[in-house]
Design an enzyme around this catalytic site. Structure first.
Site, PDB file in Angstrom:
ATOM      1  N   LYS A 113       0.838  -1.205   0.000  1.00  0.00           N
ATOM      2  CA  LYS A 113       0.000   0.000   0.000  1.00  0.00           C
ATOM      3  C   LYS A 113       0.871   1.253   0.000  1.00  0.00           C
ATOM      4  CE  LYS A 113      -3.908  -2.289   2.153  1.00  0.00           C
ATOM      5  NZ  LYS A 113      -4.521  -2.775   3.392  1.00  0.00           N
ATOM      6  N   GLN A 117      -4.935  -1.370   9.540  1.00  0.00           N
ATOM      7  CA  GLN A 117      -4.868  -2.718   8.968  1.00  0.00           C
ATOM      8  C   GLN A 117      -5.509  -3.729   9.916  1.00  0.00           C
ATOM      9  OE1 GLN A 117      -3.489  -3.548   5.816  1.00  0.00           O
ATOM     10  NE2 GLN A 117      -4.439  -5.517   6.262  1.00  0.00           N
ATOM     11  N   ASP A 127     -11.313   2.913   4.003  1.00  0.00           N
ATOM     12  CA  ASP A 127     -11.712   1.497   3.951  1.00  0.00           C
ATOM     13  C   ASP A 127     -13.237   1.365   3.930  1.00  0.00           C
ATOM     14  OD1 ASP A 127      -9.994  -0.597   3.621  1.00  0.00           O
ATOM     15  OD2 ASP A 127      -9.443  -0.775   5.739  1.00  0.00           O
TER      16      ASP A 127
END
Ligand code: NDP
Length: 305
Positions: free
Chosen positions: A54, A98, A121
């Site tokens: 990422k 994460q 997200d």
């Protein structure tokens, strides 16, 4: 019939190029550099790989990239303090924590501490609610990638029968909401669905997000259907031989039995190289979208729903 293979790798490369162009436009026209902060708690090896990728792709797109790697024993209070500081940081437009988090941390509490405008997200309860009520939301990256590919393939999805196998909060449910937003007739199947085979055979669009290797065979697929295989499963591959330490080599497969399904479907995503590459590309797209919304700037076409 042999299905058209939906090339997620090439689709993701095109999307990343578009993101790069939009980042240049935002910098040159408005002096805004989209910034993404990724927070990793602990040393989960798979998560470390994701976070590294990422960060790399964020920089390649010309964005500002920040990584916070915290010890596995980080307290909830310290993690929430970090999120507060990222929420307040004007250089940061996207925050991604994460998952999974170590067991002593409450994921819901942590995710809901992120400013919803920076929730790239799309897991914050406000964004879940906005998506569920058909309003403009930050959309979870994997389902967003699937919809962008489906729109590209079909144009208008209106009236199509869509079956989503899997009802998780990160894939199945947002995927179903997005398909509903495209005016598909949507069925969500799961482990208690009575006749899964028959349910799948109804689908013009079949999305598999189960996490069981090659569970869906070709004779569950309606001839000509579009199959989107979200599953990523690692299985033993004795045909590839052994590693140096004597362990069996492995390979990735999806939730769909590609060999039999691709003989029936009209189009299908392979694993690897289908949905997977789209997820990070959509994270970058969401960061650009978040930067535009936060600064009240016009949003580029095709990066968001
Ligand atoms: P979850 O484990 O959270 O959810 C799996 C879903 O599948 C559940 O709703 C479960 O039903 C359902 N299910 C399990 N067994 C069956 C069965 N025998 N018949 C019908 N339904 C079943 O998984 P995720 O949604 O997080 O992930 C799904 C897959 O997608 C995984 O392989 C994951 O690795 C992959 N993935 C890929 C991504 C990508 O970037 N390409 C990103 C995220 C995930 P129930 O609710 O009843 O238990």
């Amino acid at each position: 019939m042999s299905a058209r293979i939906i090339d997620g790798k090439s689709f993701a490369a095109t999307l990343r190029d578009r993101v790069g162009t939009e980042v240049s436009r935002l910098k040159d026209s408005y002096g805004v550099t989209p910034g993404l902060a990724v927070v990793l708690v602990g040393e989960d090896p798979a998560s470390q790989v994701y976070v590294r990728n990422k960060g790399k792709q964020t920089l390649e797109a010309g964005m500002h990239s920040v990584e916070h790697r915290l010890a596995a024993e980080t307290t909830e209070a310290d993690l929430l303090d970090l999120i507060d500081s990222l929420n307040a940081d004007p250089a940061i437009h996207g925050i991604l924590v994460q998952l999974p988090l170590p067991g002593h941390l409450n994921s819901d509490l942590v995710i809901n501490a992120i400013d919803p405008a920076k929730d790239v997200d799309g897991f914050h309860i406000s964004n879940v609610g906005l998506l569920g009520t058909g309003q403009k939301a930050m959309v979870p990256c994997t389902p967003l990638g699937c919809i962008l590919m489906l729109r590209d393939l079909h144009g208008d999805l209106s009236g199509m029968e869509a079956v989503v196998v899997g009802r998780s909060n990160i894939v199945g449910k947002p995927m179903a909401n997005l398909l509903l937003g495209e005016s598909c007739t949507v069925t969500i199947a799961h482990s208690r669905t009575r006749d899964l085979a028959e349910t799948c055979r109804r689908a013009d669009i079949l999305v598999a997000a189960v996490g069981r290797p090659e569970m869906i065979p070709g004779d569950w697929v309606k001839p000509g259907a579009t199959v989107i295989d979200v599953g990523i499963n690692r299985i033993a591959a004795p045909e590839k031989g052994q590693n140096d330490d004597g362990s069996a080599k492995t390979r990735l497969v999806g939730d769909v039995d590609f060999a039999s399904a691709s003989a029936v479907a009209g189009a299908i995503t392979p694993v690897p190289g289908g949905v997977g590459p789209m997820t990070i590309a959509c994270l970058l797209a969401n960061t650009v979208t978040a930067a535009c919304r936060i600064h009240g700037l016009p949003e580029p076409e095709g990066l968001a729903i």
